[in-house]
Write a protein that holds these residues in place. Structure first.
Motif, mmCIF file in Angstrom:
data_model
loop_
_atom_site.group_PDB
_atom_site.id
_atom_site.type_symbol
_atom_site.label_atom_id
_atom_site.label_comp_id
_atom_site.label_asym_id
_atom_site.label_seq_id
_atom_site.Cartn_x
_atom_site.Cartn_y
_atom_site.Cartn_z
ATOM 1 N N GLU A 220 37.066 78.980 106.118
ATOM 2 C CA GLU A 220 37.791 78.347 105.015
ATOM 3 C C GLU A 220 39.257 78.144 105.362
ATOM 4 N N ALA A 221 39.846 79.128 106.045
ATOM 5 C CA ALA A 221 41.239 78.979 106.458
ATOM 6 C C ALA A 221 41.407 77.834 107.446
ATOM 7 N N LYS B 211 39.588 75.166 107.657
ATOM 8 C CA LYS B 211 39.458 73.895 106.941
ATOM 9 C C LYS B 211 40.711 73.596 106.122
ATOM 10 N N ASP B 212 41.242 74.613 105.443
ATOM 11 C CA ASP B 212 42.369 74.395 104.531
ATOM 12 C C ASP B 212 43.700 74.255 105.257
ATOM 13 N N ARG B 213 43.912 75.110 106.270
ATOM 14 C CA ARG B 213 45.237 75.190 106.880
ATOM 15 C C ARG B 213 45.240 74.884 108.368
ATOM 16 N N GLY B 214 44.062 74.674 108.950
ATOM 17 C CA GLY B 214 43.994 74.358 110.369
ATOM 18 C C GLY B 214 44.240 75.539 111.264
ATOM 19 N N ALA B 215 44.155 76.765 110.722
ATOM 20 C CA ALA B 215 44.396 77.960 111.529
ATOM 21 C C ALA B 215 43.509 79.091 111.035
ATOM 22 N N SER B 216 43.030 79.893 111.966
ATOM 23 C CA SER B 216 42.235 81.070 111.605
ATOM 24 C C SER B 216 43.189 82.247 111.471
ATOM 25 N N ASP B 217 43.869 82.342 110.324
ATOM 26 C CA ASP B 217 44.946 83.308 110.142
ATOM 27 C C ASP B 217 44.583 84.406 109.153
#
Length: 359
Positions: free
Chosen positions: A196-197, A199-205
């Protein structure tokens, strides 16, 4: 194989023949290996020269071929070679060892309804409230889950698995180890996770247990398959979450294809080997997906489209499109980009020459 007269073979295929129509052949064969009782298959002009290497007396030839000049006693003429091959191979198909009746080792629930003329092979397991149509052939080690319905003239080959509540139309063919009605691959994390991160923010944070513990979303739906559908060896059709995964009439699915939960596949589609379709995608009528093509979730591929092998579809595709590449784009645009890439080394050399050695 059963012997056939040349005239009978031609009539069954709807084709013209010449020469000795009473000549008997027992099997089709490549022209260079064909013996005197075999029917040489030389429908492509490039194979005509191979007839002299074999001993065939009859052959299937391109329309207008000089059969007498080729030294044949009889010939069948096929203006559309591959279509003729379909009828020819059907005519000489090896018979299945599937006698009518239930094999003593099969386990059939007393509530199951088995149609007349059906063959239930060794070690088959049929659950409660299953309905199987007339003349179905269920080969060894097949299992059919509770409440499943299968139409007339079905052929389920060795090791096929039909899940509970799956509904299948007439003349269904499933090759070894195919699965219709597996649980869908659907999981969620208690808190928004890495996907989900991304998709939403372009980063796996994100990190931590709440974002990495996967909880199954169960598949309460099933799979609904139309008439005249074929499912290749090792192919898998997953059940829907709340609604059924559906496969339309006449669709043919190759080996090792994965169709995810909630997917809708239209009528007369062709899904080639290693195709993967993610959940809730819609494949409209008469779509062809080439080998190893992938379709992302919740997308629609419009009717009469063709997606080339190895392509990755990441956006909706309009009807009647031809798509190539990963990410898949329209063929004309792909060709322009490919030609530009081929010209790039020369363009860079020219740029270096003009700039005095640009790095």
């Amino acid at each position: 194989m059963t012997p056939h007269r040349i005239a009978d073979v031609a009539a069954a295929l709807g084709l013209e023949h010449a020469g000795d129509g009473d000549l008997v052949v027992r099997a089709p064969a490549p022209p260079a290996q064909a013996g005197p009782e075999e029917l040489a298959v030389a429908m492509d002009p490039k194979f005509l020269g191979d007839l002299a290497k074999g001993r065939a007396r009859a052959a299937v030839l391109p329309a207008g071929a000089d059969w007498q000049g080729l030294g044949l006693a009889a010939a069948i003429f096929a203006p559309r070679a591959r279509y003729a091959m379909a009828g020819l191979t059907a005519r000489f198909q090896h018979p299945l060892d599937a006698p009518a009746g239930v094999h003593p080792s099969a386990i059939v629930d007393p509530s199951a309804q088995i149609g007349p003329g059906a063959s239930i092979g060794p070690f088959v397991v049929i659950g409660r409230d299953v309905t199987i149509g007339a003349n179905a052939r269920i080969l060894s080690h097949v299992s059919i889950g509770a409440g499943a319905r299968i139409g007339d003239d079905a052929l389920l080959m060795e090791g096929v698995r039909i899940g509970a509540r799956t509904r299948i139309g007439h003349r269904f063919v499933a090759h070894p180890n195919a699965v219709a009605g597996a649980d869908g691959f659907s999981f969620v994390t208690p808190e928004p996770g890495a996907v989900e991160a991304a998709k939403d923010r372009g980063a796996s944070d994100v990190f931590g247990a709440a974002a990495t513990v996967y909880v199954r979303i169960h598949s309460l739906g099933s799979v609904a398959i139309g008439d005249d559908v074929e499912l290749g060896a090792g192919a898998c059709l997953d059940r829907g979450t709340l609604k059924d995964t559906t496969i339309g009439n006449g669709t043919k699915i190759d080996n090792l294809v994965q169709v995810g939960h909630n997917v809708t596949v239209g009528e007369h589609c062709l899904l080639c080997a290693h195709v993967g379709i993610a959940g809730s995608a819609v494949i409209q009528d008469r779509v062809v997906l080439g080998g190893k093509a992938g379709v992302a979730d919740h997308l629609t591929i419009g009717h009469d489209s063709v997606v080339a092998g190895g392509s990755g579809v990441g956006a909706n595709v309009p009807p009647r499109s031809v798509m190539i590449g990963s990410p898949a784009i329209k063929r004309d645009e792909f060709n322009r980009m490919w030609m530009a890439m081929r010209r790039l080394p020369r363009a860079m050399d020219k740029l270096r020459e003009l700039t005095g050695g640009l790095r």
